[in-house]
Design an enzyme around this catalytic site. Structure first.
Site, PDB file in Angstrom:
ATOM      1  N   ARG A 140     127.927  45.911  70.988  1.00 18.99           N
ATOM      2  CA  ARG A 140     127.395  45.871  69.620  1.00 18.99           C
ATOM      3  C   ARG A 140     125.873  45.818  69.642  1.00 18.99           C
ATOM      4  NH1 ARG A 140     129.883  41.342  65.811  1.00 18.99           N
ATOM      5  NH2 ARG A 140     128.440  40.023  66.971  1.00 18.99           N
ATOM      6  N   LYS A 195     123.392  44.216  63.853  1.00 20.17           N
ATOM      7  CA  LYS A 195     122.975  42.811  63.796  1.00 20.17           C
ATOM      8  C   LYS A 195     121.448  42.736  63.928  1.00 20.17           C
ATOM      9  CE  LYS A 195     125.274  38.522  64.976  1.00 20.17           C
ATOM     10  NZ  LYS A 195     126.075  38.291  63.765  1.00 20.17           N
ATOM     11  N   GLU A 216     131.096  41.772  52.610  1.00 23.34           N
ATOM     12  CA  GLU A 216     131.179  40.549  53.427  1.00 23.34           C
ATOM     13  C   GLU A 216     130.214  39.516  52.883  1.00 23.34           C
ATOM     14  OE1 GLU A 216     129.661  40.739  57.436  1.00 23.34           O
ATOM     15  OE2 GLU A 216     128.573  42.581  57.041  1.00 23.34           O
TER      16      GLU A 216
HETATM   17  C1  PLP Z   1     127.381  38.088  63.269  1.00 23.44           C
HETATM   18  C2  PLP Z   1     127.896  38.502  61.944  1.00 23.44           C
HETATM   19  C3  PLP Z   1     129.268  38.385  61.621  1.00 23.44           C
HETATM   20  C4  PLP Z   1     130.273  37.738  62.523  1.00 23.44           C
HETATM   21  O1  PLP Z   1     130.480  38.449  63.689  1.00 23.44           O
HETATM   22  P1  PLP Z   1     131.183  37.765  64.949  1.00 23.44           P
HETATM   23  O2  PLP Z   1     131.093  38.801  66.000  1.00 23.44           O
HETATM   24  O3  PLP Z   1     132.595  37.492  64.549  1.00 23.44           O
HETATM   25  O4  PLP Z   1     130.432  36.523  65.250  1.00 23.44           O
HETATM   26  C5  PLP Z   1     129.671  38.862  60.382  1.00 23.44           C
HETATM   27  N1  PLP Z   1     128.804  39.402  59.506  1.00 23.44           N
HETATM   28  C6  PLP Z   1     127.491  39.500  59.777  1.00 23.44           C
HETATM   29  C7  PLP Z   1     126.591  40.088  58.757  1.00 23.44           C
HETATM   30  C8  PLP Z   1     127.003  39.058  61.000  1.00 23.44           C
HETATM   31  O5  PLP Z   1     125.698  39.169  61.255  1.00 23.44           O
END
Ligand code: PLP
Length: 344
Positions: free
Chosen positions: A81, A183, A219
């Protein structure tokens, strides 16, 4: 020797640990990287990250399992990722195998900070990268730093996970075809105003809708949604502007393979939320936070969606999902092939 820390009273904050991994990218190549003592970074006033926010991160955890091993959970997915994120931000990918090695080395070097089994605490691992050389005309940096630090964190929910109340945000998180699926630090910078406002109004989190039509669920600022239908199907929203949560992807496997649930990864209309039996937020930090109520304050009417699971405890399917995934992470339940990386 485990550090003298009151593990069960730890919060979710930064505690400096002994070592961090640092690698530098210069003249088109990464160096080998090394573990260092200094927790501070010195950079030029015009560093690209400071001017144009060229920075991204990941988050994962190390755990002590029931039989005393120290493990981490699916770090290869974090590596992949971050590679995707780096490509979108014109940053150099840190090779994925070396990326996982860097995580392992950093955990090993801070092994005394991995909380004991049963404390509810874990060692949070934060890999991140940023453009460090001076850049004033807008363009990608030429030099980068990749770093990994660790910090012990307490149980996300002290005394059990109580369902939270969230609101629908009047602001958007990510543009269509923007950066919602990576991210990047910038996705968090722009969410700070909304989260402060939500907290001031008594809500734990923001639900973001799809910015183009505002009819579909995306989300929160840092967690994906899971829903369970009245007949026990796990439904998770699908969109190109949602960050692909590793917890959510793991829960989809757990639901299907361990709990025999039907799983749907599809667009979720805001209008169908009232028909779901359970709702939760999922991410590395809390695994699952149950959502009891969603308020839509946008038109001044404060319409409420109250899930049948209520405000006292997790719904039964959410609890099974939570117990199974945390059981896998803590070594109480056999993990699917490749999910658990043993450090020591
Ligand atoms: C990090 C993150 C998540 C959660 O991801 P995980 O891999 O399950 O920790 C969900 N949404 C956003 C916007 C994130 O930055």
């Amino acid at each position: 020797m485990s550090k003298d820390i009151d593990w069960s009273n730890l919060g979710f904050g930064y505690i400096q640990t002994d070592k961090r991994f640092v690698a530098n990218y210069k003249n088109g190549a990464w160096d080998e990287g090394a573990l260092v003592d200094d927790a501070n970074i010195t950079m030029n006033e015009c560093a690209c990250v400071l001017q144009y926010a060229q920075t991204c991160f990941e988050g994962l955890k190390a755990y002590t399992t029931e039989d005393g091993k120290i493990v981490t959970f699916r770090p290869d997915l974090n590596a992949a990722r971050m590679a995707d994120t780096c490509k979108r931000l014109e940053m150099p990918v840190f090779p994925e195998d070396k990326w996982v090695d860097a995580i392992v080395k950093t955990i090993e070097a801070n092994i005394d900070y991995v909380p004991p089994y049963g404390s509810g605490a874990t060692l949070y691992i934060r890999p991140y990268m940023f453009g460090i050389n001076p850049v004033i005309g807008v363009k990608p940096a030429e030099e980068y730093q990749f770093r990994v630090f660790t910090t012990p964190v307490g149980p996300y929910f002290k005394g059990g996970a109580k369902p939270i109340t969230i609101r629908v945000s009047d602001y958007d998180r990510a543009a269509p075809r923007g950066t919602g699926n990576i991210k990047a630090g910038l996705n968090y910078a722009m969410s700070l105003f909304q989260i402060v406002e939500a907290h001031n109004q008594g809500y734990a989190e923001n639900m973001y809708l799809d910015p183009a039509t505002r009819t579909k669920v995306e989300e929160t600022g840092g967690a994906n949604f899971i829903f369970v239908t009245k007949d026990g199907t796990l439904v998770t929203p699908k969109s190109d502007s949602i960050l692909p949560s590793i917890t959510r992807r793991s829960l989809m496997v757990v639901a299907e393979k361990y709990l025999g649930m039907k799983v749907e990864h599809r667009e979720v209309q805001f209008s169908e939320l009232k028909d779901f039996a359970e709702c939760g937020l999922c991410g590395t930090a809390a695994v699952i936070s149950p959502v009891g109520k969603i308020v839509d304050p946008r038109d001044g009417k404060h319409d409420e969606i109250a899930f049948p699971s209520g405000m006292e405890e997790m719904g039964p399917y959410t609890k099974k999902l939570y117990d199974t995934l945390t059981g896998i992470q803590m070594g109480r339940i056999e993990a699917p092939e490749g999910w658990i990386k043993v450090i020591a």
